[in-house]
Design a protein around this motif. Structure first.
Motif, short mmCIF file in Angstrom:
data_model
loop_
_atom_site.label_atom_id
_atom_site.label_comp_id
_atom_site.label_asym_id
_atom_site.label_seq_id
_atom_site.Cartn_x
_atom_site.Cartn_y
_atom_site.Cartn_z
N LEU A 198 -4.63 -0.02 -8.27
CA LEU A 198 -4.82 1.46 -8.81
C LEU A 198 -3.59 2.08 -9.17
CD1 LEU A 198 -7.03 1.92 -5.56
CD2 LEU A 198 -7.78 2.04 -7.96
N ARG A 199 -3.46 3.02 -9.88
CA ARG A 199 -1.96 3.73 -10.16
C ARG A 199 -2.59 5.18 -10.64
NH1 ARG A 199 0.13 1.18 -15.88
NH2 ARG A 199 -1.30 1.84 -17.12
N VAL A 200 -1.56 5.93 -10.50
CA VAL A 200 -1.89 7.55 -10.89
C VAL A 200 -1.28 7.88 -12.25
CG1 VAL A 200 -1.72 9.81 -10.04
CG2 VAL A 200 -2.03 7.95 -8.44
N MET A 201 -1.75 8.52 -13.03
CA MET A 201 -1.31 8.96 -14.18
C MET A 201 -1.31 10.68 -14.30
SD MET A 201 -2.16 7.98 -18.16
CE MET A 201 -3.97 8.73 -18.15
N ALA A 202 -0.27 11.21 -14.72
CA ALA A 202 0.00 12.53 -14.94
C ALA A 202 0.56 12.83 -16.15
CB ALA A 202 0.84 13.32 -13.78
N GLY A 203 -0.35 13.29 -17.17
CA GLY A 203 0.05 13.43 -18.57
C GLY A 203 0.16 12.05 -19.23
N ALA A 206 0.76 -1.18 -0.14
CA ALA A 206 -0.03 -0.13 -0.12
C ALA A 206 0.86 1.15 -0.06
CB ALA A 206 -0.83 -0.06 1.17
N LYS A 207 1.99 1.17 0.51
CA LYS A 207 2.84 2.37 0.40
C LYS A 207 4.12 2.26 -0.35
CE LYS A 207 1.83 4.67 4.73
NZ LYS A 207 2.30 5.31 6.02
N PRO A 208 4.21 2.27 -1.68
CA PRO A 208 5.35 1.96 -2.43
C PRO A 208 6.19 3.28 -2.38
CG PRO A 208 3.68 2.31 -3.88
CD PRO A 208 2.95 2.44 -2.51
N THR A 209 7.43 3.27 -2.15
CA THR A 209 8.20 4.40 -2.31
C THR A 209 8.89 4.63 -3.52
OG1 THR A 209 10.08 3.06 -1.23
CG2 THR A 209 8.67 4.10 0.26
N ARG A 210 9.05 3.60 -4.54
CA ARG A 210 9.61 3.72 -5.66
C ARG A 210 8.76 4.49 -6.59
NH1 ARG A 210 10.79 -2.61 -6.74
NH2 ARG A 210 8.50 -2.49 -6.48
N THR A 211 9.50 5.26 -7.55
CA THR A 211 8.93 6.07 -8.55
C THR A 211 8.52 5.35 -9.72
OG1 THR A 211 10.91 6.89 -9.32
CG2 THR A 211 9.56 8.07 -7.76
N GLY A 212 7.40 5.38 -10.30
CA GLY A 212 7.13 4.65 -11.59
C GLY A 212 7.58 5.78 -12.84
N THR A 213 8.00 5.26 -13.95
CA THR A 213 8.05 6.04 -15.18
C THR A 213 7.40 5.66 -16.19
OG1 THR A 213 10.16 4.89 -15.51
CG2 THR A 213 10.36 6.91 -14.25
N ALA A 214 6.83 6.49 -17.02
CA ALA A 214 6.29 5.76 -18.20
C ALA A 214 6.14 6.95 -19.47
CB ALA A 214 4.81 5.46 -17.65
N LYS A 215 6.28 6.53 -20.77
CA LYS A 215 5.75 7.42 -21.85
C LYS A 215 5.49 6.39 -22.90
CE LYS A 215 7.65 10.23 -25.05
NZ LYS A 215 8.84 11.23 -25.61
N PRO A 216 4.12 6.43 -23.08
CA PRO A 216 3.68 5.16 -24.42
C PRO A 216 4.62 5.39 -25.40
CG PRO A 216 2.02 6.37 -23.30
CD PRO A 216 3.25 7.19 -22.77
N THR A 217 5.09 4.11 -25.99
CA THR A 217 5.74 4.05 -27.15
C THR A 217 4.73 3.47 -28.20
OG1 THR A 217 6.49 1.79 -26.51
CG2 THR A 217 7.91 3.65 -25.92
N ARG A 218 5.23 3.04 -29.43
CA ARG A 218 4.32 2.22 -30.31
C ARG A 218 3.68 1.06 -29.99
NH1 ARG A 218 8.72 1.98 -34.56
NH2 ARG A 218 9.93 4.10 -33.99
N THR A 219 4.50 0.29 -29.16
CA THR A 219 3.98 -1.18 -28.74
C THR A 219 3.18 -0.56 -27.23
OG1 THR A 219 5.87 -1.54 -27.21
CG2 THR A 219 5.78 -2.21 -29.52
N GLY A 220 3.08 0.53 -26.71
CA GLY A 220 2.12 0.71 -25.52
C GLY A 220 2.90 0.52 -24.42
N THR A 221 4.39 0.07 -24.34
CA THR A 221 5.02 -0.14 -23.33
C THR A 221 5.43 1.06 -22.46
OG1 THR A 221 7.01 -0.68 -24.37
CG2 THR A 221 5.61 -2.51 -23.79
N PRO A 222 5.56 1.28 -21.40
CA PRO A 222 6.17 2.45 -20.90
C PRO A 222 7.62 2.64 -21.05
CG PRO A 222 5.50 1.12 -18.77
CD PRO A 222 5.26 0.48 -20.18
N MET A 223 8.15 3.89 -20.94
CA MET A 223 9.14 4.54 -21.53
C MET A 223 9.63 5.51 -20.41
SD MET A 223 11.07 5.10 -24.96
CE MET A 223 12.45 6.38 -25.25
N ALA A 224 11.11 5.63 -19.95
CA ALA A 224 11.39 6.69 -18.89
C ALA A 224 11.34 8.17 -19.54
CB ALA A 224 12.52 6.45 -18.21
N PRO A 257 3.72 3.36 -10.06
CA PRO A 257 3.52 2.07 -9.93
C PRO A 257 2.42 1.52 -9.27
CG PRO A 257 5.61 2.96 -8.72
CD PRO A 257 4.73 3.89 -9.09
N THR A 258 1.84 0.34 -9.41
CA THR A 258 0.78 0.05 -9.12
C THR A 258 0.24 -0.14 -7.41
OG1 THR A 258 0.23 -1.47 -11.02
CG2 THR A 258 -1.17 -1.85 -9.03
#
Length: 166
Positions: A149-154, A58-76, A159-160
């Motif tokens: 759940l996860r949060v998306m900004a832009g 419930a309290k993750p401390t790691r940061t998630g990174t994402a930027k959609p690519t052509r395949t839909g996988t996240p990219m930093a 992380p989940t």
């Protein structure tokens, strides 16, 4: 007073002697287990780094990174954290999500996403990044069970986080 000091000194000397004995035994074992000089040494191989599997608590401390690519996988290209106020709640009880973003402009819309039937769907809960790139979202869960759940900004995704609704 002197007997207390003597007993403390004796205990400290005994602990030190025991530590030396254990270290010596460990070192001797390490040398015994090391390969001989005649055997070939393995060469290191470069591999990709491990990615989080989405099983954070419930309290993750790691940061998630994402930027959609052509395949839909996240990219930093930025990061966002997500923390939940309560890991377990009763149905109808409010839960607060807080966190900070890096690499995302202040004023960017922040949306709460939920895993539903294998797809991430946006909930009605949303806000904007404040000065200091922080956010706070409040939502209620009525259906019992575990919510992923996860949060998306832009285009940046956290992380989940798992919340159990009882």
């Amino acid at each position: 007073m002197n007997s207390t000091l003597r007993s403390r000194c004796a205990k400290a000397i005994g602990a030190g002697a025991l530590s030396v004995a254990l270290l010596s035994a460990g070192t001797a074992g390490a040398f015994a287990a090391s390969p001989s000089a005649a055997s070939p040494r393995p060469k290191p191989i470069m591999t990709s780094s491990a990615k989080p599997t989405g099983t954070e608590t419930a309290k993750p401390t790691r940061t998630g990174t994402a930027k959609p690519t052509r395949t839909g996988t996240p990219m930093a290209n930025g990061s966002i954290t997500a923390r939940v106020s309560k890991a377990q709640v009763k149905a109808g009880q409010s839960v607060t999500f807080t966190g900070r973003a890096k690499g995302v402009k202040v004023g960017t819309k922040v949306v709460l996403l939920r895993m539903h039937n294998g797809k991430w769907t946006a909930l009605k809960s949303s806000t904007v990044l404040k000065n200091g790139s922080s956010y706070s979202l409040v939502t209620k869960f009525n259906n019992k069970g575990q919510e992923q759940l996860r949060v998306m900004a832009g285009k940046v995704v956290s992380p989940t986080v798992v919340v159990t609704v009882k």
